[in-house]
Design a protein around this motif. Structure first.
Motif, PDB file in Angstrom:
ATOM      1  N   GLU A 251      41.427  30.650  34.064  1.00 53.17           N
ATOM      2  CA  GLU A 251      41.065  31.833  33.285  1.00 53.17           C
ATOM      3  C   GLU A 251      40.480  31.391  31.947  1.00 53.17           C
ATOM      4  O   GLU A 251      41.012  30.498  31.287  1.00 53.17           O
ATOM      5  CB  GLU A 251      42.301  32.700  33.055  1.00 53.17           C
ATOM      6  CG  GLU A 251      41.995  34.006  32.373  1.00 53.17           C
ATOM      7  CD  GLU A 251      43.199  34.936  32.323  1.00 53.17           C
ATOM      8  OE1 GLU A 251      43.018  36.046  31.808  1.00 53.17           O
ATOM      9  OE2 GLU A 251      44.285  34.554  32.794  1.00 53.17           O
TER      10      GLU A 251
ATOM     11  N   LYS B 268      27.129  38.374  39.201  1.00 50.02           N
ATOM     12  CA  LYS B 268      28.056  38.746  40.269  1.00 50.02           C
ATOM     13  C   LYS B 268      27.885  40.236  40.546  1.00 50.02           C
ATOM     14  O   LYS B 268      27.522  41.000  39.647  1.00 50.02           O
ATOM     15  CB  LYS B 268      29.502  38.485  39.826  1.00 50.02           C
ATOM     16  CG  LYS B 268      29.860  37.021  39.717  1.00 50.02           C
ATOM     17  CD  LYS B 268      31.271  36.816  39.218  1.00 50.02           C
ATOM     18  CE  LYS B 268      32.281  37.330  40.222  1.00 50.02           C
ATOM     19  NZ  LYS B 268      33.668  37.027  39.875  1.00 50.02           N
TER      20      LYS B 268
ATOM     21  N   LEU C   1      32.835  42.844  41.545  1.00 48.68           N
ATOM     22  CA  LEU C   1      33.594  41.600  41.382  1.00 48.68           C
ATOM     23  C   LEU C   1      33.644  41.086  39.948  1.00 48.68           C
ATOM     24  O   LEU C   1      34.372  40.142  39.659  1.00 48.68           O
ATOM     25  CB  LEU C   1      32.986  40.500  42.270  1.00 48.68           C
ATOM     26  CG  LEU C   1      32.965  40.766  43.771  1.00 48.68           C
ATOM     27  CD1 LEU C   1      32.297  39.611  44.497  1.00 48.68           C
ATOM     28  CD2 LEU C   1      34.369  41.001  44.304  1.00 48.68           C
ATOM     29  N   ARG C   2      32.902  41.677  39.045  1.00 48.57           N
ATOM     30  CA  ARG C   2      32.798  41.149  37.679  1.00 48.57           C
ATOM     31  C   ARG C   2      34.125  41.143  36.944  1.00 48.57           C
ATOM     32  O   ARG C   2      34.389  40.254  36.141  1.00 48.57           O
ATOM     33  CB  ARG C   2      31.765  41.934  36.886  1.00 48.57           C
ATOM     34  CG  ARG C   2      30.373  41.607  37.334  1.00 48.57           C
ATOM     35  CD  ARG C   2      29.321  42.252  36.457  1.00 48.57           C
ATOM     36  NE  ARG C   2      28.061  42.177  37.187  1.00 48.57           N
ATOM     37  CZ  ARG C   2      27.204  43.154  37.278  1.00 48.57           C
ATOM     38  NH1 ARG C   2      27.407  44.299  36.664  1.00 48.57           N
ATOM     39  NH2 ARG C   2      26.101  42.990  37.973  1.00 48.57           N
ATOM     40  N   GLY C   3      34.988  42.094  37.201  1.00 48.47           N
ATOM     41  CA  GLY C   3      36.259  42.172  36.497  1.00 48.47           C
ATOM     42  C   GLY C   3      37.223  41.050  36.840  1.00 48.47           C
ATOM     43  O   GLY C   3      38.223  40.857  36.155  1.00 48.47           O
ATOM     44  N   ARG C   4      36.930  40.294  37.873  1.00 50.82           N
ATOM     45  CA  ARG C   4      37.809  39.189  38.289  1.00 50.82           C
ATOM     46  C   ARG C   4      37.554  37.906  37.517  1.00 50.82           C
ATOM     47  O   ARG C   4      38.286  36.934  37.670  1.00 50.82           O
ATOM     48  CB  ARG C   4      37.593  38.891  39.777  1.00 50.82           C
ATOM     49  CG  ARG C   4      37.938  40.041  40.680  1.00 50.82           C
ATOM     50  CD  ARG C   4      37.687  39.645  42.113  1.00 50.82           C
ATOM     51  NE  ARG C   4      37.948  40.762  43.006  1.00 50.82           N
ATOM     52  CZ  ARG C   4      37.813  40.703  44.311  1.00 50.82           C
ATOM     53  NH1 ARG C   4      37.423  39.580  44.900  1.00 50.82           N
ATOM     54  NH2 ARG C   4      38.062  41.755  45.051  1.00 50.82           N
ATOM     55  N   GLY C   5      36.496  37.879  36.709  1.00 55.62           N
ATOM     56  CA  GLY C   5      36.120  36.651  36.017  1.00 55.62           C
ATOM     57  C   GLY C   5      35.356  35.746  36.960  1.00 55.62           C
ATOM     58  O   GLY C   5      35.063  36.083  38.105  1.00 55.62           O
TER      59      GLY C   5
ATOM     60  N   GLY D 254      35.471  30.930  40.990  1.00 56.86           N
ATOM     61  CA  GLY D 254      36.410  32.032  40.859  1.00 56.86           C
ATOM     62  C   GLY D 254      37.639  31.635  40.071  1.00 56.86           C
ATOM     63  O   GLY D 254      38.114  30.507  40.171  1.00 56.86           O
TER      64      GLY D 254
ATOM     65  N   ASP E  69      41.395  31.300  39.297  1.00 59.75           N
ATOM     66  CA  ASP E  69      42.575  31.160  40.146  1.00 59.75           C
ATOM     67  C   ASP E  69      43.819  31.035  39.273  1.00 59.75           C
ATOM     68  O   ASP E  69      43.803  30.319  38.271  1.00 59.75           O
ATOM     69  CB  ASP E  69      42.434  29.929  41.041  1.00 59.75           C
ATOM     70  CG  ASP E  69      43.330  29.963  42.256  1.00 59.75           C
ATOM     71  OD1 ASP E  69      44.004  30.987  42.483  1.00 59.75           O
ATOM     72  OD2 ASP E  69      43.356  28.961  42.983  1.00 59.75           O
ATOM     73  N   HIS E  70      44.864  31.748  39.658  1.00 56.35           N
ATOM     74  CA  HIS E  70      46.156  31.717  38.948  1.00 56.35           C
ATOM     75  C   HIS E  70      47.226  31.274  39.929  1.00 56.35           C
ATOM     76  O   HIS E  70      47.418  31.953  40.933  1.00 56.35           O
ATOM     77  CB  HIS E  70      46.546  33.105  38.434  1.00 56.35           C
ATOM     78  CG  HIS E  70      45.548  33.749  37.541  1.00 56.35           C
ATOM     79  ND1 HIS E  70      45.393  33.437  36.222  1.00 56.35           N
ATOM     80  CD2 HIS E  70      44.623  34.708  37.794  1.00 56.35           C
ATOM     81  CE1 HIS E  70      44.439  34.178  35.698  1.00 56.35           C
ATOM     82  NE2 HIS E  70      43.954  34.952  36.637  1.00 56.35           N
TER      83      HIS E  70
END
Length: 119
Positions: free
Chosen positions: A14, A35, A39-43, A57, A59-60
């Protein structure tokens, strides 16, 4: 059944978009593409180059891909490594395989990237 490869996705942490942008666009010369709105809100970021799409993408928790990696073809590996040197990017040579010369480089988040030249 499989018609081809559409894209490859790597993970970034992030807030890692600016560092990724500097490497994938600034150093490797890929073009950032928008993007889809959904999907833009996912970073994350999407890039493309000749015959390739690369999605990054968030990833957490984040864990870099240190073994699995994309193999990105270059026309001149010597010129590519000189370019990396000029950009201050470290690289390491690997064992050449039949028909391939190759080096590895890590993106700013520790993901392994193979640059290879067909010989």
């Amino acid at each position: 059944m499989i018609a081809g490869l559409h894209h490859l996705q790597l993970a970034i942490p992030e807030g890692g978009e600016d560092a990724a942008r500097g490497f994938y666009a600034g150093v490797l010369g890929l073009t950032e593409v928008p993007k889809p709105a959904a999907l833009r809100g996912r970073g994350g970021l999407w890039f493309e180059g000749p015959g390739l799409q690369l999605h990054l993408g968030v990833d957490h928790p984040f864990r870099p891909a240190t073994k699995a990696h994309p193999g990105l073809r270059v026309d001149d590996l010597d010129a590519a490594t000189c370019h990396l040197d000029a950009q201050g990017v470290s690289w390491r040579r690997d064992i050449d395989l039949p028909g391939l010369r190759r080096v590895y480089v890590d993106d700013p988040h520790g993901n392994r990237i193979e640059l290879l030249e067909l010989v």
